[in-house]
Design a protein around this motif. Sequence first.
Motif, PDB file in Angstrom:
ATOM      1  N   THR A  16      11.072  -1.310   2.739  1.00  0.00           N
ATOM      2  CA  THR A  16      10.618  -1.040   4.113  1.00  0.00           C
ATOM      3  C   THR A  16       9.347  -1.785   4.503  1.00  0.00           C
ATOM      4  O   THR A  16       8.915  -1.703   5.652  1.00  0.00           O
ATOM      5  N   ARG A  39       9.817   5.978   0.198  1.00  0.00           N
ATOM      6  CA  ARG A  39       9.495   7.395   0.410  1.00  0.00           C
ATOM      7  C   ARG A  39       9.321   7.708   1.892  1.00  0.00           C
ATOM      8  O   ARG A  39       9.702   8.768   2.349  1.00  0.00           O
ATOM      9  N   ASN A  91      11.825  -3.747  -6.701  1.00  0.00           N
ATOM     10  CA  ASN A  91      10.653  -4.248  -5.992  1.00  0.00           C
ATOM     11  C   ASN A  91       9.574  -3.181  -5.747  1.00  0.00           C
ATOM     12  O   ASN A  91       8.396  -3.515  -5.665  1.00  0.00           O
ATOM     13  N   ARG A 160       3.482  -4.575 -16.171  1.00  0.00           N
ATOM     14  CA  ARG A 160       4.251  -5.768 -15.786  1.00  0.00           C
ATOM     15  C   ARG A 160       4.668  -6.597 -16.994  1.00  0.00           C
ATOM     16  O   ARG A 160       5.747  -7.205 -16.991  1.00  0.00           O
ATOM     17  N   GLY A 192       2.223  -5.014   2.937  1.00  0.00           N
ATOM     18  CA  GLY A 192       1.662  -3.727   3.338  1.00  0.00           C
ATOM     19  C   GLY A 192       0.470  -3.304   2.503  1.00  0.00           C
ATOM     20  O   GLY A 192      -0.514  -2.779   3.037  1.00  0.00           O
ATOM     21  N   HIS A 194      -1.869  -4.970   1.042  1.00  0.00           N
ATOM     22  CA  HIS A 194      -3.119  -5.642   1.410  1.00  0.00           C
ATOM     23  C   HIS A 194      -3.561  -5.209   2.812  1.00  0.00           C
ATOM     24  O   HIS A 194      -4.748  -5.017   3.060  1.00  0.00           O
TER      25      HIS A 194
HETATM   26  N1  LIG Z   1       1.922  -8.547  -2.265  1.00  0.00           N
HETATM   27  C1  LIG Z   1       1.326  -9.032  -3.374  1.00  0.00           C
HETATM   28  O1  LIG Z   1       0.353  -9.810  -3.275  1.00  0.00           O
HETATM   29  C2  LIG Z   1       1.816  -8.615  -4.728  1.00  0.00           C
HETATM   30  C3  LIG Z   1       1.147  -9.117  -5.864  1.00  0.00           C
HETATM   31  C4  LIG Z   1       1.640  -8.813  -7.137  1.00  0.00           C
HETATM   32  C5  LIG Z   1       2.752  -7.999  -7.276  1.00  0.00           C
HETATM   33  N2  LIG Z   1       3.369  -7.493  -6.147  1.00  0.00           N
HETATM   34  C6  LIG Z   1       4.521  -6.617  -6.364  1.00  0.00           C
HETATM   35  O2  LIG Z   1       5.561  -6.920  -5.455  1.00  0.00           O
HETATM   36  C7  LIG Z   1       6.249  -5.716  -5.092  1.00  0.00           C
HETATM   37  C8  LIG Z   1       6.252  -5.581  -3.578  1.00  0.00           C
HETATM   38  O3  LIG Z   1       4.886  -5.505  -3.163  1.00  0.00           O
HETATM   39  P1  LIG Z   1       4.440  -5.566  -1.636  1.00  0.00           P
HETATM   40  O4  LIG Z   1       3.096  -6.158  -1.659  1.00  0.00           O
HETATM   41  O5  LIG Z   1       5.513  -6.147  -0.794  1.00  0.00           O
HETATM   42  O6  LIG Z   1       4.279  -4.006  -1.335  1.00  0.00           O
HETATM   43  P2  LIG Z   1       4.147  -3.168   0.029  1.00  0.00           P
HETATM   44  O7  LIG Z   1       4.100  -4.065   1.210  1.00  0.00           O
HETATM   45  O8  LIG Z   1       3.036  -2.213  -0.187  1.00  0.00           O
HETATM   46  O9  LIG Z   1       5.545  -2.380   0.048  1.00  0.00           O
HETATM   47  C9  LIG Z   1       5.875  -1.533  -0.998  1.00  0.00           C
HETATM   48  C10 LIG Z   1       7.222  -0.913  -0.732  1.00  0.00           C
HETATM   49  O10 LIG Z   1       7.558  -0.083  -1.857  1.00  0.00           O
HETATM   50  C11 LIG Z   1       7.769   1.245  -1.389  1.00  0.00           C
HETATM   51  N3  LIG Z   1       7.362   2.170  -2.438  1.00  0.00           N
HETATM   52  C12 LIG Z   1       6.136   2.342  -2.968  1.00  0.00           C
HETATM   53  N4  LIG Z   1       6.158   3.297  -3.892  1.00  0.00           N
HETATM   54  C13 LIG Z   1       7.428   3.743  -3.958  1.00  0.00           C
HETATM   55  C14 LIG Z   1       8.086   4.745  -4.700  1.00  0.00           C
HETATM   56  N5  LIG Z   1       7.418   5.511  -5.591  1.00  0.00           N
HETATM   57  N6  LIG Z   1       9.416   4.938  -4.521  1.00  0.00           N
HETATM   58  C15 LIG Z   1      10.101   4.190  -3.618  1.00  0.00           C
HETATM   59  N7  LIG Z   1       9.532   3.240  -2.879  1.00  0.00           N
HETATM   60  C16 LIG Z   1       8.205   3.018  -3.041  1.00  0.00           C
HETATM   61  C17 LIG Z   1       6.952   1.353  -0.107  1.00  0.00           C
HETATM   62  O11 LIG Z   1       7.410   2.388   0.762  1.00  0.00           O
HETATM   63  P3  LIG Z   1       6.827   3.895   0.686  1.00  0.00           P
HETATM   64  O12 LIG Z   1       5.343   3.783   0.480  1.00  0.00           O
HETATM   65  O13 LIG Z   1       7.206   4.495   1.992  1.00  0.00           O
HETATM   66  O14 LIG Z   1       7.519   4.551  -0.451  1.00  0.00           O
HETATM   67  C18 LIG Z   1       7.220  -0.024   0.487  1.00  0.00           C
HETATM   68  O15 LIG Z   1       8.489  -0.069   1.090  1.00  0.00           O
HETATM   69  C19 LIG Z   1       5.518  -4.569  -5.783  1.00  0.00           C
HETATM   70  O16 LIG Z   1       6.180  -4.233  -6.975  1.00  0.00           O
HETATM   71  C20 LIG Z   1       4.148  -5.157  -6.069  1.00  0.00           C
HETATM   72  O17 LIG Z   1       3.513  -4.537  -7.165  1.00  0.00           O
HETATM   73  C21 LIG Z   1       2.930  -7.790  -4.905  1.00  0.00           C
END
Ligand SMILES: NC(=O)c1ccc[n+]([C@@H]2O[C@H](COP(=O)([O-])OP(=O)(O)OC[C@H]3O[C@@H](n4cnc5c(N)ncnc54)[C@H](OP(=O)(O)O)[C@@H]3O)[C@@H](O)[C@H]2O)c1
Length: 257
Positions: A16, A39, A91, A160, A192, A194
Amino acid sequence: MELGLGGKVAVITGGTQGIGKATAIRLAAEGARVVICARGQPLLESTAAEIRAAGGTVHAVSADVSKPEDCARIVAETLSAFGGIDILVNNAGTSATGEFESATDDVWQADFDLKLFGAIRLIRLAVAHMKARGGGRIVNLANIGAKQPGARTMPTTVTRAAGLAMTKALSKEYAPHNILVNAVCIGLIRAGQHDRRAAQRGIDTEAMYQEMGKNVPLGRVGRAEEAANVIAFLVSDAASFVTGSSVNLDGGASAVF
Ligand SMILES: NC(=O)c1ccc[n+]([C@@H]2O[C@H](COP(=O)([O-])OP(=O)(O)OC[C@H]3O[C@@H](n4cnc5c(N)ncnc54)[C@H](OP(=O)(O)O)[C@@H]3O)[C@@H](O)[C@H]2O)c1
């Protein structure tokens, strides 16, 4: 490039916001039937509506992947909505880092439950259905710190690193079943987590991204759609000989391959 994703059933956890949402939109645009879970109900509904408005097919599941019963429900609802599973993108996750001595057992356990056990449980539930369809694709999201952990990066980097080990081991275990398992190691991508941090600190989001991008060799933070492109490739017919690999998606930031 023909991705061959038409009619495939793809589960994207955390679909989402950020990378997960961009991936769901991309796979749906390629003709896959997507299942998104998260969630928060409002963003589940608005994301599903956005995908449908663009002509895509989507089923939304309100679920917390750190809970075993919710993982079971994600798979059960996928089977009931679309009759099988071809693709799983693990993810859902967020960063958990800080001083080692300040991270309690609860902090460590929560990170394992969300980012490692969520993937373990969903993969265990999904592989039987992938085998039944003659193959499948699994992509596990990780971060570049998994391969080069720095100070104050735990528990995330440890969780990780375990995810990368699991990816490699599973790629060998399931290769005979044509289930290909890969990882994507993210550096910094606009998303999201950040945006929320900027809002909490009361700082300008664009200025924050500009600052973050200064240390990236390509000179900027990546876009979620750029991550979605790589994930779409890995789950596609075009990546039919790629398994047990991890792709750094970091604008050149990582010091290692
Ligand atoms: N963006 C980066 O710079 C970055 C860097 C390193 C790694 N990553 C990894 O890439 C992945 C995506 O990151 P993102 O930055 O795109 O994150 P994001 O924008 O914060 O989105 C996270 C998504 O995961 C969902 N989520 C979080 N906790 C959850 C749970 N317990 N059960 C089900 N859904 C859950 C959130 O929805 P709800 O909160 O509504 O559940 C949201 O849809 C993550 O695994 C993150 O650790 C990202």
